[in-house]
Design a protein around this motif. Sequence first.
Motif, PDB file in Angstrom:
ATOM      1  N   ASN A  21      52.708  38.143  51.473  1.00  0.00           N
ATOM      2  CA  ASN A  21      53.812  38.860  50.857  1.00  0.00           C
ATOM      3  C   ASN A  21      54.463  39.672  51.974  1.00  0.00           C
ATOM      4  N   LYS A  22      55.601  39.186  52.466  1.00  0.00           N
ATOM      5  CA  LYS A  22      56.264  39.834  53.597  1.00  0.00           C
ATOM      6  C   LYS A  22      56.815  41.205  53.236  1.00  0.00           C
ATOM      7  N   GLU A  23      57.211  41.396  51.981  1.00  0.00           N
ATOM      8  CA  GLU A  23      57.783  42.676  51.549  1.00  0.00           C
ATOM      9  C   GLU A  23      56.766  43.807  51.639  1.00  0.00           C
ATOM     10  N   THR A  24      55.522  43.524  51.228  1.00  0.00           N
ATOM     11  CA  THR A  24      54.491  44.566  51.226  1.00  0.00           C
ATOM     12  C   THR A  24      53.553  44.459  52.423  1.00  0.00           C
ATOM     13  N   ASN A  25      53.720  43.409  53.238  1.00  0.00           N
ATOM     14  CA  ASN A  25      52.862  43.153  54.391  1.00  0.00           C
ATOM     15  C   ASN A  25      51.389  43.073  53.967  1.00  0.00           C
ATOM     16  N   GLU A  26      51.160  42.224  52.958  1.00  0.00           N
ATOM     17  CA  GLU A  26      49.814  42.043  52.409  1.00  0.00           C
ATOM     18  C   GLU A  26      49.528  40.559  52.215  1.00  0.00           C
ATOM     19  N   MET A  45      40.469  41.921  55.608  1.00  0.00           N
ATOM     20  CA  MET A  45      39.924  41.141  54.491  1.00  0.00           C
ATOM     21  C   MET A  45      38.618  41.756  53.989  1.00  0.00           C
ATOM     22  N   ILE A  46      38.692  43.022  53.630  1.00  0.00           N
ATOM     23  CA  ILE A  46      37.536  43.766  53.123  1.00  0.00           C
ATOM     24  C   ILE A  46      37.870  44.203  51.699  1.00  0.00           C
ATOM     25  N   GLU A  47      36.996  43.868  50.768  1.00  0.00           N
ATOM     26  CA  GLU A  47      37.269  44.152  49.354  1.00  0.00           C
ATOM     27  C   GLU A  47      37.561  45.631  49.105  1.00  0.00           C
ATOM     28  N   SER A  48      36.838  46.513  49.762  1.00  0.00           N
ATOM     29  CA  SER A  48      37.033  47.946  49.534  1.00  0.00           C
ATOM     30  C   SER A  48      38.374  48.450  50.080  1.00  0.00           C
ATOM     31  N   GLU A  49      39.017  47.686  50.967  1.00  0.00           N
ATOM     32  CA  GLU A  49      40.320  48.055  51.519  1.00  0.00           C
ATOM     33  C   GLU A  49      41.471  47.465  50.705  1.00  0.00           C
ATOM     34  N   ALA A  50      41.174  46.517  49.826  1.00  0.00           N
ATOM     35  CA  ALA A  50      42.202  45.839  49.040  1.00  0.00           C
ATOM     36  C   ALA A  50      42.631  46.692  47.854  1.00  0.00           C
ATOM     37  N   ARG A  51      43.842  46.432  47.411  1.00  0.00           N
ATOM     38  CA  ARG A  51      44.310  47.091  46.190  1.00  0.00           C
ATOM     39  C   ARG A  51      44.375  46.038  45.080  1.00  0.00           C
ATOM     40  N   THR A  52      44.290  46.499  43.858  1.00  0.00           N
ATOM     41  CA  THR A  52      44.359  45.602  42.704  1.00  0.00           C
ATOM     42  C   THR A  52      45.813  45.295  42.390  1.00  0.00           C
ATOM     43  N   LEU A  53      46.105  44.026  42.152  1.00  0.00           N
ATOM     44  CA  LEU A  53      47.458  43.618  41.794  1.00  0.00           C
ATOM     45  C   LEU A  53      47.809  44.097  40.393  1.00  0.00           C
ATOM     46  N   THR A  54      49.093  44.374  40.196  1.00  0.00           N
ATOM     47  CA  THR A  54      49.566  44.709  38.858  1.00  0.00           C
ATOM     48  C   THR A  54      49.644  43.414  38.047  1.00  0.00           C
ATOM     49  N   SER A  55      49.800  43.536  36.748  1.00  0.00           N
ATOM     50  CA  SER A  55      49.931  42.358  35.883  1.00  0.00           C
ATOM     51  C   SER A  55      51.128  41.512  36.291  1.00  0.00           C
ATOM     52  N   GLU A  56      52.238  42.155  36.641  1.00  0.00           N
ATOM     53  CA  GLU A  56      53.435  41.433  37.055  1.00  0.00           C
ATOM     54  C   GLU A  56      53.203  40.681  38.359  1.00  0.00           C
ATOM     55  N   GLU A  57      52.496  41.306  39.295  1.00  0.00           N
ATOM     56  CA  GLU A  57      52.206  40.654  40.574  1.00  0.00           C
ATOM     57  C   GLU A  57      51.293  39.442  40.409  1.00  0.00           C
ATOM     58  N   ARG A  58      50.356  39.542  39.492  1.00  0.00           N
ATOM     59  CA  ARG A  58      49.439  38.424  39.271  1.00  0.00           C
ATOM     60  C   ARG A  58      50.157  37.208  38.700  1.00  0.00           C
ATOM     61  N   LEU A  59      51.201  37.440  37.907  1.00  0.00           N
ATOM     62  CA  LEU A  59      51.920  36.354  37.263  1.00  0.00           C
ATOM     63  C   LEU A  59      53.047  35.792  38.112  1.00  0.00           C
ATOM     64  N   ALA A  60      53.571  36.596  39.034  1.00  0.00           N
ATOM     65  CA  ALA A  60      54.713  36.188  39.864  1.00  0.00           C
ATOM     66  C   ALA A  60      54.311  35.080  40.826  1.00  0.00           C
ATOM     67  N   LYS A  61      55.285  34.265  41.146  1.00  0.00           N
ATOM     68  CA  LYS A  61      55.049  33.197  42.135  1.00  0.00           C
ATOM     69  C   LYS A  61      56.072  33.256  43.209  1.00  0.00           C
TER      70      LYS A  61
END
Length: 61
Positions: A21-26, A45-61
């Motif tokens: 995701n170039k917009e968020t650099n993630e 790539m560390i789980e504790s450093e990651a953020r949880t996606l919002t519902s909209e982000e999970r559905l977006a393509k």
Amino acid sequence: MDKKLLDILVCPVSKAPVELNKETNELICRSSGLAYPIRDDIPVMIESEARTLTSEERLAK
């Protein structure tokens, strides 16, 4: 981010491919619902450093 590196990276939680995701650099993994930050051109790539996606982000393509 280097295309070859992106092609081999997978989510450490789900082992699913990630997408840039170039917009968020993630790196986004819709399977696990996590977004991994890229800091100084290095994917964190560390789980504790990651953020949880919002519902909209999970559905977006």
